[in-house]
Design a protein around this motif. Structure first.
Motif, PDB file in Angstrom:
ATOM      1  N   ASP A   1     -14.239   4.866   6.857  1.00  0.00           N
ATOM      2  CA  ASP A   1     -14.472   5.475   8.179  1.00  0.00           C
ATOM      3  C   ASP A   1     -15.630   6.475   8.138  1.00  0.00           C
ATOM      4  O   ASP A   1     -16.465   6.511   9.038  1.00  0.00           O
ATOM      5  CB  ASP A   1     -13.212   6.196   8.677  1.00  0.00           C
ATOM      6  CG  ASP A   1     -12.160   5.210   9.183  1.00  0.00           C
ATOM      7  OD1 ASP A   1     -12.464   4.005   9.263  1.00  0.00           O
ATOM      8  OD2 ASP A   1     -11.031   5.660   9.478  1.00  0.00           O
TER       9      ASP A   1
ATOM     10  N   TYR B   1     -10.131  -4.489   6.719  1.00  0.00           N
ATOM     11  CA  TYR B   1     -10.346  -3.246   7.454  1.00  0.00           C
ATOM     12  C   TYR B   1     -11.835  -3.082   7.749  1.00  0.00           C
ATOM     13  O   TYR B   1     -12.633  -2.945   6.823  1.00  0.00           O
ATOM     14  CB  TYR B   1      -9.811  -2.055   6.640  1.00  0.00           C
ATOM     15  CG  TYR B   1      -9.900  -0.749   7.392  1.00  0.00           C
ATOM     16  CD1 TYR B   1      -9.060  -0.490   8.464  1.00  0.00           C
ATOM     17  CD2 TYR B   1     -10.851   0.205   7.039  1.00  0.00           C
ATOM     18  CE1 TYR B   1      -9.154   0.690   9.172  1.00  0.00           C
ATOM     19  CE2 TYR B   1     -10.948   1.392   7.749  1.00  0.00           C
ATOM     20  CZ  TYR B   1     -10.091   1.634   8.819  1.00  0.00           C
ATOM     21  OH  TYR B   1     -10.187   2.804   9.530  1.00  0.00           O
TER      22      TYR B   1
ATOM     23  N   GLY C   1      -5.529   2.854   0.898  1.00  0.00           N
ATOM     24  CA  GLY C   1      -5.399   3.848   1.965  1.00  0.00           C
ATOM     25  C   GLY C   1      -6.462   4.922   1.847  1.00  0.00           C
ATOM     26  O   GLY C   1      -7.161   5.240   2.817  1.00  0.00           O
ATOM     27  N   THR C   2      -6.589   5.484   0.653  1.00  0.00           N
ATOM     28  CA  THR C   2      -7.601   6.510   0.393  1.00  0.00           C
ATOM     29  C   THR C   2      -8.986   5.946   0.712  1.00  0.00           C
ATOM     30  O   THR C   2      -9.829   6.622   1.304  1.00  0.00           O
ATOM     31  CB  THR C   2      -7.519   6.949  -1.087  1.00  0.00           C
ATOM     32  OG1 THR C   2      -6.160   7.313  -1.367  1.00  0.00           O
ATOM     33  CG2 THR C   2      -8.421   8.118  -1.386  1.00  0.00           C
TER      34      THR C   2
ATOM     35  N   LEU D   1      -1.293   8.847   8.025  1.00  0.00           N
ATOM     36  CA  LEU D   1      -1.838   9.393   6.773  1.00  0.00           C
ATOM     37  C   LEU D   1      -2.010   8.257   5.779  1.00  0.00           C
ATOM     38  O   LEU D   1      -1.040   7.629   5.370  1.00  0.00           O
ATOM     39  CB  LEU D   1      -0.884  10.452   6.213  1.00  0.00           C
ATOM     40  CG  LEU D   1      -0.832  11.768   6.984  1.00  0.00           C
ATOM     41  CD1 LEU D   1       0.380  12.580   6.551  1.00  0.00           C
ATOM     42  CD2 LEU D   1      -2.109  12.562   6.770  1.00  0.00           C
ATOM     43  N   ARG D   2      -3.256   7.998   5.398  1.00  0.00           N
ATOM     44  CA  ARG D   2      -3.511   6.883   4.487  1.00  0.00           C
ATOM     45  C   ARG D   2      -3.891   7.354   3.098  1.00  0.00           C
ATOM     46  O   ARG D   2      -3.824   6.595   2.148  1.00  0.00           O
ATOM     47  CB  ARG D   2      -4.619   6.007   5.069  1.00  0.00           C
ATOM     48  CG  ARG D   2      -4.243   5.424   6.428  1.00  0.00           C
ATOM     49  CD  ARG D   2      -5.325   4.532   6.961  1.00  0.00           C
ATOM     50  NE  ARG D   2      -6.575   5.251   7.155  1.00  0.00           N
ATOM     51  CZ  ARG D   2      -7.578   4.810   7.917  1.00  0.00           C
ATOM     52  NH1 ARG D   2      -7.463   3.658   8.531  1.00  0.00           N
ATOM     53  NH2 ARG D   2      -8.685   5.515   8.049  1.00  0.00           N
ATOM     54  N   MET D   3      -4.372   8.593   3.002  1.00  0.00           N
ATOM     55  CA  MET D   3      -4.765   9.154   1.704  1.00  0.00           C
ATOM     56  C   MET D   3      -3.582   9.144   0.753  1.00  0.00           C
ATOM     57  O   MET D   3      -2.496   9.591   1.118  1.00  0.00           O
ATOM     58  CB  MET D   3      -5.160  10.619   1.879  1.00  0.00           C
ATOM     59  CG  MET D   3      -6.496  10.836   2.483  1.00  0.00           C
ATOM     60  SD  MET D   3      -7.771  10.740   1.226  1.00  0.00           S
ATOM     61  CE  MET D   3      -9.199  10.691   2.279  1.00  0.00           C
ATOM     62  N   HIS D   4      -3.793   8.662  -0.449  1.00  0.00           N
ATOM     63  CA  HIS D   4      -2.763   8.792  -1.469  1.00  0.00           C
ATOM     64  C   HIS D   4      -3.375   9.412  -2.711  1.00  0.00           C
ATOM     65  O   HIS D   4      -3.616   8.740  -3.705  1.00  0.00           O
ATOM     66  CB  HIS D   4      -2.119   7.442  -1.772  1.00  0.00           C
ATOM     67  CG  HIS D   4      -1.180   7.006  -0.696  1.00  0.00           C
ATOM     68  ND1 HIS D   4      -1.456   6.002   0.189  1.00  0.00           N
ATOM     69  CD2 HIS D   4       0.038   7.473  -0.340  1.00  0.00           C
ATOM     70  CE1 HIS D   4      -0.451   5.861   1.041  1.00  0.00           C
ATOM     71  NE2 HIS D   4       0.473   6.748   0.742  1.00  0.00           N
ATOM     72  N   CYS D   5      -3.683  10.690  -2.603  1.00  0.00           N
ATOM     73  CA  CYS D   5      -4.258  11.427  -3.728  1.00  0.00           C
ATOM     74  C   CYS D   5      -3.908  12.898  -3.544  1.00  0.00           C
ATOM     75  O   CYS D   5      -3.505  13.309  -2.466  1.00  0.00           O
ATOM     76  CB  CYS D   5      -5.769  11.222  -3.777  1.00  0.00           C
ATOM     77  SG  CYS D   5      -6.609  11.671  -2.258  1.00  0.00           S
TER      78      CYS D   5
ATOM     79  N   MET E   1     -10.835  10.849  13.632  1.00  0.00           N
ATOM     80  CA  MET E   1      -9.611  11.007  12.843  1.00  0.00           C
ATOM     81  C   MET E   1      -8.874  12.291  13.252  1.00  0.00           C
ATOM     82  O   MET E   1      -9.505  13.298  13.552  1.00  0.00           O
ATOM     83  CB  MET E   1      -9.973  11.058  11.361  1.00  0.00           C
ATOM     84  CG  MET E   1      -8.822  10.725  10.461  1.00  0.00           C
ATOM     85  SD  MET E   1      -9.345  10.321   8.786  1.00  0.00           S
ATOM     86  CE  MET E   1     -10.577  11.534   8.430  1.00  0.00           C
TER      87      MET E   1
ATOM     88  N   GLU F   1       0.811  -1.231   0.000  1.00  0.00           N
ATOM     89  CA  GLU F   1       0.000   0.000   0.000  1.00  0.00           C
ATOM     90  C   GLU F   1       0.842   1.279   0.000  1.00  0.00           C
ATOM     91  O   GLU F   1       0.500   2.260  -0.635  1.00  0.00           O
ATOM     92  CB  GLU F   1      -0.915   0.001   1.238  1.00  0.00           C
ATOM     93  CG  GLU F   1      -1.808   1.216   1.360  1.00  0.00           C
ATOM     94  CD  GLU F   1      -2.723   1.134   2.578  1.00  0.00           C
ATOM     95  OE1 GLU F   1      -3.219   0.025   2.870  1.00  0.00           O
ATOM     96  OE2 GLU F   1      -2.949   2.170   3.229  1.00  0.00           O
TER      97      GLU F   1
ATOM     98  N   LYS G   1      -9.810   3.547   2.825  1.00  0.00           N
ATOM     99  CA  LYS G   1     -10.039   3.310   4.257  1.00  0.00           C
ATOM    100  C   LYS G   1     -10.594   4.568   4.933  1.00  0.00           C
ATOM    101  O   LYS G   1     -11.482   4.477   5.781  1.00  0.00           O
ATOM    102  CB  LYS G   1      -8.731   2.921   4.954  1.00  0.00           C
ATOM    103  CG  LYS G   1      -8.303   1.483   4.698  1.00  0.00           C
ATOM    104  CD  LYS G   1      -6.952   1.238   5.368  1.00  0.00           C
ATOM    105  CE  LYS G   1      -6.247   0.054   4.751  1.00  0.00           C
ATOM    106  NZ  LYS G   1      -4.833  -0.019   5.174  1.00  0.00           N
ATOM    107  N   ASP G   2     -10.075   5.743   4.552  1.00  0.00           N
ATOM    108  CA  ASP G   2     -10.585   6.986   5.132  1.00  0.00           C
ATOM    109  C   ASP G   2     -12.069   7.155   4.801  1.00  0.00           C
ATOM    110  O   ASP G   2     -12.838   7.632   5.634  1.00  0.00           O
ATOM    111  CB  ASP G   2      -9.780   8.192   4.615  1.00  0.00           C
ATOM    112  CG  ASP G   2      -8.442   8.331   5.340  1.00  0.00           C
ATOM    113  OD1 ASP G   2      -8.157   7.498   6.229  1.00  0.00           O
ATOM    114  OD2 ASP G   2      -7.686   9.266   5.011  1.00  0.00           O
TER     115      ASP G   2
END
Lengths: 397, 191
Positions: free
Chosen positions: A285, A261, A278-279, B61-65, B1, A142, A281-282
Motif C-alpha cells: 500500500d 493483492y 499481512g505485513t 490489522l495485517r501487520m504481524h511483527c 489506512m 495468514e 500488504k501494508d
C-alpha cells in the motif's frame, strides 16, 4: 451473539483451531504435545473431558504413534483430526505417506516451526516444506481467521468423494498460534451443517464387508497406484474452489487457490506465504501511495500446487520476488521459489524472478524488509537487470 | 489506512504483563475495532525481562511483527529502567506510563523524555498490595492505560477483567482486581 450467530472474539490462532475442531467434533483424535501446537490439543482435550465433544481422544507416546493411531482410526471409518509442529511432523513422516497412500481423509493442523538442530521453538516453514511432497493436501493461513476457516474447509476438501486424501492446515508458530487478534467464529450449527455427516468408504469396522488395507504391491501395479494418486491430486483445485464458494455463503469470506493483492495492474510483486503476507500488504500500500505499481500473491493451496493458475496470475509482471521462510540446503533456491519458477516458466515474457530467504527460526520479518525488496524489484523492473538471484535477508553475515 | 494505536509493554515474567495486554485488547474489541495482543516469547522465566505488544485500530490489522514505534510505552516494573531503553523507537508524541511511587517529573528526567512526550506514573504495586494482597501490578496498569489512552472506558475494562479473571479466580480476587483497575484509572499522574 452477533449477526447471523457470528461471534466476534479476540483469540490466539491455536484457540481458533481448537474451536474449529470442537465445532467439527471428530470421532477420533490422537495426538502428542509439541510446542507451539501443544495449546491446540490442551484446549481440545479439555473439550473432550468436559463433554463438549464426543471425540475418542487417544493420548500416545510419540507423534509416530499419533499419526499411526489416526491412520487406524480413519481406516476403521472415523472422522479423524490431529495437530503437530516441527519435530513432531518430522517423526510422523513415515506415516504421512501411509495416510495419503491409503487415501485416508485425516485433517491435521500444522503449527509451523523451525527444525532442530539447533533447537528452536519459533516459526518458520521448514517442517511443512519437508512434507510438501508426501501426498497430503496443504492449505496455508495468514492469520487466526484463515487458520479457523481453512480448518473447517479442510474437512470438506479431504472427505470429498472425488478426493479422500489427508489435508494439513498450516499456520505460523507463535506469530499466529500465540498472538491474540480479532476474528469471527461461526455458530456451531452452521459449522456442523457445513462439514456434514462423515461418509465412510470401505471401513475396517464393517465386518459384513471385510477389506484389506496396506497390501503389498510390487512392480506389477505400484506405478499405476501412484499415477492414480497424482490423478486424484489433479482434482483437488476444483474441489477447493467449490468448497470455498459454499464457505463464502456461510461466512461472507472469499477464498481461492491463492490470494492476489493489488496484483492485476502491478509491475512488481512479492510472493509470500502465511503471516508475512499481512505485513507485506501494508508495505505494498505504501508503494502504491508513492505511485509504484506493487502487488502481492499469497499461495493458499500449496499442495497440489496450482502451477498454471499462478503462472497466469504473475505473467504480466516485470519483476517478482519469492520470499521463502525455509531453506533448501544444497538446492539453488528456496522451495516456494522453485514452485513459482515452474509456474512462470512457460511464459516467455514472464517476470524476472529473485529469491530471498527470510525469517528462519522466528527471526522477525519487518516492514523494512518488504520495503528493501520492493525497492530492489522497482530497480530490476526499470533496468531489466538482476544483480543477485538469491540471498538471505535480515541476517548477520 | 486507519490510524493504528501501538503499545509496547515492558515487564518481568510473573507480573501478569501478558494478561494485561490480553485484557486491554479484549476491552478494545468493543465498537467493532480490530485488536492484537502478543508477547515476545523467549525462555519463560519468572523475573526475566519481557515485552508484550498491543495494536488497536478501526481498520483490519495485517501487520504481524513487533511494535517498533510505540505510541504508548507501559513499564510494569521500574527496575527495568536500569537495564533497558524503554524509550527506544518512541515517537515525539509518545505517552509513557511507568509503575512507580515516584513523581512523574522525576521519572521524566530519568527517561530523558522529550518535552513533547508525555510521562505518567502510577504506584501500581502499592495499589495491587492494597487491593489484592499481592504485588501483581497488571490490573492497576490496565486501569491507568485505559485512562491515558482514552480508547476504552473504565466500565468496559472492568467488564473484561471480570470476564477473563472470572474463569480462574475466586470472587475475592476478582473484586480486588476490579478495585485495583478503578484505582489505577483514578490515581495515574501526569508530569
Amino acid at each position: 451473539m452477533g449477526q447471523n450467530g457470528k461471534r466476534v472474539v479476540a483469540v490466539t490462532g491455536n484457540e481458533a483451531v481448537a474451536e474449529a475442531m470442537r465445532q467439527i467434533n471428530p470421532d477420533v483424535c490422537a495426538a502428542y504435545p509439541i510446542t507451539p501446537a501443544t495449546d491446540i490439543m490442551q484446549r481440545f482435550t479439555s473439550f473432550v473431558s468436559n463433554g463438549k465433544v464426543k471425540t475418542e481422544m487417544v493420548l500416545v507416546e510419540s507423534e509416530h504413534s499419533a499419526m499411526s493411531a489416526c491412520v487406524g482410526a480413519s481406516a476403521a471409518g472415523g472422522r479423524v483430526a490431529t495437530a503437530t509442529s516441527s519435530q513432531g511432523l518430522a517423526l510422523m513422516w513415515e506415516i504421512l505417506f501411509i495416510a495419503s497412500g491409503t487415501r485416508l481423509p485425516i485433517v491435521m493442523s500444522l503449527v509451523n516451526r523451525a527444525l532442530s538442530a539447533p533447537l528452536n521453538i519459533h516459526g518458520d516453514h521448514s517442517d511443512g516444506m519437508g512434507a510438501r511432497d508426501c501426498g497430503w493436501i496443504q492449505l496455508w493461513s495468514e492469520n487466526a481467521q484463515e487458520s479457523y476457516d481453512n480448518m473447517i474447509q479442510a474437512f470438506r476438501i479431504a472427505e470429498h468423494m472425488d478426493i479422500r486424501m489427508p489435508a494439513m492446515v498450516c499456520l505460523d508458530g507463535f506469530i499466529i498460534s500465540h498472538s491474540i487478534e480479532r476474528m469471527e467464529y461461526l455458530d456451531d450449527e452452521t459449522v456442523k451443517n457445513f462439514a456434514g455427516e462423515f461418509k465412510t468408504t470401505n471401513p475396517l469396522l464393517d465386518i459384513e464387508n471385510p477389506v484389506s488395507y496396506g497390501p503389498l504391491i510390487l512392480t506389477d501395479y505400484y506405478m499405476e497406484y501412484r499415477r492414480a494418486h497424482a490423478e486424484v491430486m489433479s482434482k483437488v483445485s476444483k474441489v477447493v474452489l467449490d468448497v470455498a464458494k459454499d464457505f463464502e455463503k456461510i461466512s461472507g469470506r472469499k477464498y481461492g487457490l491463492f490470494e492476489t493483492y493489488r496484483l492485476e495492474d502491478a509491475e512488481i510483486g512479492l510472493v509470500v506465504l502465511n503471516s508475512a503476507a499481512g505485513t507485506s500488504k501494508d508495505v505494498v500500500d505504501e508503494f502504491r501511495n508513492r505511485g509504484i505499481k506493487a502487488g502481492l500473491l499469497k499461495p493458499r493451496l500449496y499442495r497440489p500446487f496450482p502451477y498454471e493458475e499462478i503462472g497466469e496470475a504473475l505473467k504480466h509482471l516485470k519483476a517478482v520476488c519469492v520470499l521463502d521462510r525455509a531453506d533448501a540446503f544444497g538446492a539453488s533456491y528456496g522451495p516456494l521459489f522453485m514452485d513459482i519458477a515452474s509456474g512462470v516458466y512457460p511464459h516467455k515474457n514472464g517476470p524476472l524472478l529473485i529469491n530471498k530467504i527470510y525469517g528462519l527460526g522466528g527471526r522477525d520479518y519487518l516492514p523494512e524488509h518488504a520495503e528493501t525488496v520492493l525497492a530492489e524489484l522497482a530497480e530490476i523492473a526499470k533496468t531489466g537487470k538482476v544483480k543477485t538471484l538469491r540471498e538471505y535477508i535480515g541476517v548477520r553475515e | 489506512m486507519a490510524e493504528i494505536l501501538e503499545i509496547r509493554w515492558h515487564g518481568r515474567g510473573g507480573q501478569g504483563t501478558v494478561t494485561a495486554a490480553k485484557v486491554f485488547a479484549d476491552a478494545c474489541l468493543s465498537g467493532g475495532r480490530y485488536v492484537q495482543a502478543f508477547p515476545e516469547y523467549g525462555p519463560e522465566r519468572s523475573g526475566a525481562p519481557l515485552r508484550a505488544y498491543n495494536r488497536v485500530s478501526s481498520g483490519e490489522l495485517r501487520m504481524h511483527c513487533p511494535v517498533l514505534k510505540p505510541n504508548i510505552v507501559a513499564v510494569v516494573d521500574a527496575t527495568l529502567l536500569d537495564s533497558i531503553n524503554v524509550m527506544d523507537g518512541a515517537p515525539d508524541d509518545a505517552l509513557v506510563l511507568v509503575n512507580s511511587a515516584k513523581d512523574p517529573k522525576e521519572i521524566r528526567e530519568r527517561l530523558k523524555a522529550k518535552p513533547s512526550q508525555k510521562v505518567f506514573t502510577v504506584d501500581a504495586t502499592k495499589i495491587a498490595v492494597d487491593c489484592i494482597g499481592r504485588a501483581m501490578p497488571n490490573s492497576p496498569m490496565v486501569g491507568s492505560l485505559a485512562k491515558i489512552s482514552g480508547v476504552v472506558g473504565l466500565d468496559q475494562i472492568l467488564e473484561d477483567v471480570q470476564k477473563s479473571f472470572g474463569k480462574k479466580f475466586s470472587q475475592k480476587i476478582i473484586d480486588g482486581n476490579l478495585e485495583a483497575v478503578k484505582r489505577g484509572y483514578g490515581e495515574v499522574k501526569e508530569g
